[in-house]
Design a protein around this motif. Structure first.
Motif, short mmCIF file in Angstrom:
data_model
loop_
_atom_site.label_atom_id
_atom_site.label_comp_id
_atom_site.label_asym_id
_atom_site.label_seq_id
_atom_site.Cartn_x
_atom_site.Cartn_y
_atom_site.Cartn_z
N MET A 1 0.85 -1.18 0.00
CA MET A 1 0.00 0.00 0.00
C MET A 1 0.89 1.23 0.00
N ALA A 2 0.50 2.18 -0.77
CA ALA A 2 1.27 3.41 -0.90
C ALA A 2 0.74 4.47 0.07
N ILE A 6 -1.40 8.28 -0.35
CA ILE A 6 -2.67 8.63 0.31
C ILE A 6 -2.50 9.93 1.09
N VAL A 7 -1.39 10.07 1.80
CA VAL A 7 -1.14 11.28 2.57
C VAL A 7 -1.03 12.49 1.65
N ARG A 25 -10.06 10.13 2.13
CA ARG A 25 -8.70 9.59 1.97
C ARG A 25 -8.07 9.27 3.32
N VAL A 26 -8.35 10.07 4.35
CA VAL A 26 -7.84 9.75 5.68
C VAL A 26 -8.46 8.44 6.16
N LYS A 27 -9.73 8.25 5.85
CA LYS A 27 -10.38 6.98 6.20
C LYS A 27 -9.69 5.83 5.47
N ASP A 28 -9.33 6.04 4.19
CA ASP A 28 -8.59 5.01 3.44
C ASP A 28 -7.27 4.69 4.13
N LEU A 29 -6.60 5.72 4.60
CA LEU A 29 -5.32 5.52 5.30
C LEU A 29 -5.53 4.76 6.60
N ASP A 30 -6.57 5.10 7.31
CA ASP A 30 -6.87 4.40 8.56
C ASP A 30 -7.15 2.92 8.31
N ILE A 31 -7.95 2.64 7.30
CA ILE A 31 -8.27 1.24 6.96
C ILE A 31 -7.00 0.49 6.56
#
Length: 64
Positions: A1-2, A6-7, A25-31
């Motif tokens: 995962m990149a 995402i950040v 996108r922060v939710k994507d990072l959290d997941i």
């Protein structure tokens, strides 16, 4: 995962004022981070908590 992408994407969207997309996108990072949590925790619980707290701060600052 990149995670970096995402950040950066989150920062770009936030900078444009698209807070809904930035929050998404922060939710994507959290997941993504939750998916690797067991691996990271076994290496360094302290570092894992630092990362998790940073993600939480980003999420809450975008929602403020």
């Amino acid at each position: 995962m990149a995670y970096r992408s995402i950040v950066l994407d989150t920062a770009t969207r936030s900078g444009r004022g698209d807070l809904g997309a930035a929050i998404s996108r922060v939710k994507d990072l959290d997941i993504a981070s939750i998916e690797v949590e067991p691996s990271l925790m076994s290496r360094s619980a302290k570092e894992w908590h630092r990362i998790d707290n940073a993600i939480d701060r980003a999420f809450f600052s975008l929602r403020a």
